[in-house]
Design a protein around this motif. Structure first.
Motif, short mmCIF file in Angstrom:
data_model
loop_
_atom_site.label_atom_id
_atom_site.label_comp_id
_atom_site.label_asym_id
_atom_site.label_seq_id
_atom_site.Cartn_x
_atom_site.Cartn_y
_atom_site.Cartn_z
N GLU A 34 0.82 -1.21 0.00
CA GLU A 34 0.00 0.00 0.00
C GLU A 34 0.85 1.27 0.00
OE1 GLU A 34 -2.96 -0.15 3.07
OE2 GLU A 34 -3.90 -1.92 2.19
N LEU A 35 1.93 1.28 0.77
CA LEU A 35 2.77 2.46 0.79
C LEU A 35 3.50 2.65 -0.54
CD1 LEU A 35 4.26 2.40 4.41
CD2 LEU A 35 2.37 3.81 3.52
N ARG A 36 3.93 1.57 -1.14
CA ARG A 36 4.58 1.66 -2.45
C ARG A 36 3.60 2.20 -3.48
NH1 ARG A 36 7.62 -3.33 -3.37
NH2 ARG A 36 9.27 -2.26 -2.26
N ALA A 37 2.35 1.71 -3.45
CA ALA A 37 1.32 2.21 -4.38
C ALA A 37 1.03 3.68 -4.12
CB ALA A 37 0.05 1.37 -4.24
N GLY A 38 1.21 4.13 -2.89
CA GLY A 38 0.99 5.53 -2.54
C GLY A 38 2.17 6.43 -2.85
N GLY A 39 3.25 5.87 -3.40
CA GLY A 39 4.40 6.67 -3.80
C GLY A 39 5.40 6.94 -2.70
N VAL A 40 5.31 6.22 -1.60
CA VAL A 40 6.28 6.41 -0.51
C VAL A 40 7.60 5.75 -0.94
CG1 VAL A 40 6.77 5.89 1.91
CG2 VAL A 40 4.44 6.48 1.21
N ARG A 86 -0.88 5.64 8.25
CA ARG A 86 -1.45 6.70 7.42
C ARG A 86 -0.36 7.71 7.07
NH1 ARG A 86 -3.27 7.09 12.33
NH2 ARG A 86 -2.75 8.87 13.63
N VAL A 87 -0.53 8.30 5.90
CA VAL A 87 0.33 9.39 5.46
C VAL A 87 -0.55 10.63 5.42
CG1 VAL A 87 1.81 10.29 3.64
CG2 VAL A 87 1.76 7.83 4.10
N ASP A 88 -0.18 11.66 6.15
CA ASP A 88 -1.01 12.86 6.14
C ASP A 88 -0.55 13.83 5.06
OD1 ASP A 88 1.18 14.35 7.15
OD2 ASP A 88 0.46 14.27 9.20
N GLY A 89 -1.23 14.92 4.92
CA GLY A 89 -0.95 15.89 3.87
C GLY A 89 0.38 16.59 4.00
N ARG A 90 1.00 16.51 5.18
CA ARG A 90 2.32 17.13 5.39
C ARG A 90 3.45 16.16 5.12
NH1 ARG A 90 1.76 18.94 11.34
NH2 ARG A 90 1.37 16.73 11.32
N GLY A 91 3.12 14.94 4.72
CA GLY A 91 4.17 13.96 4.45
C GLY A 91 4.65 13.23 5.67
N ARG A 92 3.83 13.13 6.68
CA ARG A 92 4.19 12.41 7.91
C ARG A 92 3.50 11.05 7.89
NH1 ARG A 92 5.15 14.27 13.84
NH2 ARG A 92 4.03 12.71 15.03
N LEU A 93 4.27 10.00 8.04
CA LEU A 93 3.77 8.63 8.07
C LEU A 93 3.69 8.20 9.53
CD1 LEU A 93 3.10 5.79 6.96
CD2 LEU A 93 5.55 5.45 6.64
N THR A 94 2.49 7.83 9.96
CA THR A 94 2.29 7.36 11.33
C THR A 94 1.92 5.89 11.28
OG1 THR A 94 1.53 9.55 12.01
CG2 THR A 94 1.02 7.71 13.48
N VAL A 95 2.60 5.10 12.09
CA VAL A 95 2.36 3.66 12.22
C VAL A 95 1.94 3.43 13.66
CG1 VAL A 95 3.39 1.35 12.05
CG2 VAL A 95 4.21 3.21 10.56
N GLU A 96 0.85 2.66 13.84
CA GLU A 96 0.42 2.39 15.21
C GLU A 96 -0.15 0.99 15.34
OE1 GLU A 96 -3.94 4.47 15.45
OE2 GLU A 96 -2.20 5.79 15.66
N VAL A 97 0.01 0.45 16.54
CA VAL A 97 -0.55 -0.86 16.88
C VAL A 97 -1.30 -0.71 18.20
CG1 VAL A 97 -0.03 -3.24 17.54
CG2 VAL A 97 1.15 -2.20 15.59
N THR A 98 -2.52 -1.22 18.22
CA THR A 98 -3.36 -1.15 19.40
C THR A 98 -3.64 -2.56 19.89
OG1 THR A 98 -4.41 0.86 18.55
CG2 THR A 98 -5.57 -0.32 20.32
N ASP A 99 -3.42 -2.77 21.20
CA ASP A 99 -3.73 -4.07 21.80
C ASP A 99 -4.60 -3.83 23.03
OD1 ASP A 99 -2.05 -3.52 24.09
OD2 ASP A 99 -0.31 -4.23 22.98
#
Length: 175
Positions: A34-40, A86-99
């Motif tokens: 997904e990130l590759r498809a999004g151009g990251v 998620r990648v926001d409009g400022r180019g920040r990629l946030t990764v999170e895991v919830t347990d």
């Protein structure tokens, strides 16, 4: 004359991952795709995938699965954790895991050289611009943020003096 404005399109994904090692590979594969498809850029994707792996591993080792509304979970069902990026409009990629939380709050350890584990949050700290923990009723989310834009290392040529050879000359053409 047409005015063209470049706009970054936010990319986000949420997935349920089995609480245990079984779903880590699938989550990494989906994130990479997904990130590759999004151009990251690939270098950013590599860091994000490693962060996701560490967060999922920590959720498996130290956290409980998320509770389910119906409470039905058979002996072969390990339960689930939630992975999101998620990648926001400022180019920040946030990764999170919830347990479902655990007996301790996540914090970076100081493992011995021979320790088999305890380096995950230190790795996340080194790869991300920021990371943290959010507590909610029955849930704990560990997140990490990094730039979704590739950074380029600058090669620094300190010259011979910095290497301890102050009078070394005549070799400039060899580089």
């Amino acid at each position: 004359m047409a005015l063209v404005v470049a706009q970054e399109v936010p990319t986000s994904s949420i997935m349920a991952v089995p609480h245990g090692p079984a779903g880590v590979g699938e989550a990494r594969h989906r994130m990479r795709k997904e990130l590759r498809a999004g151009g990251v850029p690939d270098s950013v994707i590599d860091d994000a995938v490693l962060i996701l792996s560490e967060l999922l591993s920590n959720a498996y080792r130290h956290g409980r699965p998320l509770s389910r509304d119906n409470g039905d979970r058979g002996p072969d069902d390990p339960g689930l954790v939630r992975a999101a990026w998620r990648v926001d409009g400022r180019g920040r990629l946030t990764v999170e895991v919830t347990d479902g939380g655990g007996p301790t709050r996540p914090f970076p350890a100081t493992p011995s050289v021979t320790a088999r584990g305890g380096r995950g949050l230190n790795i996340i700290n080194a790869l991300s611009q920021d990371w943290g923990v959010r507590d909610a009723t029955g849930e704990v989310t560990v997140w990490a943020a990094l730039s979704a834009r590739a950074g380029f290392a600058t090669r620094v040529d300190p010259g011979p003096a910095a290497l301890g050879f102050p009078d070394l000359t005549g070799f400039e053409d060899l580089t």
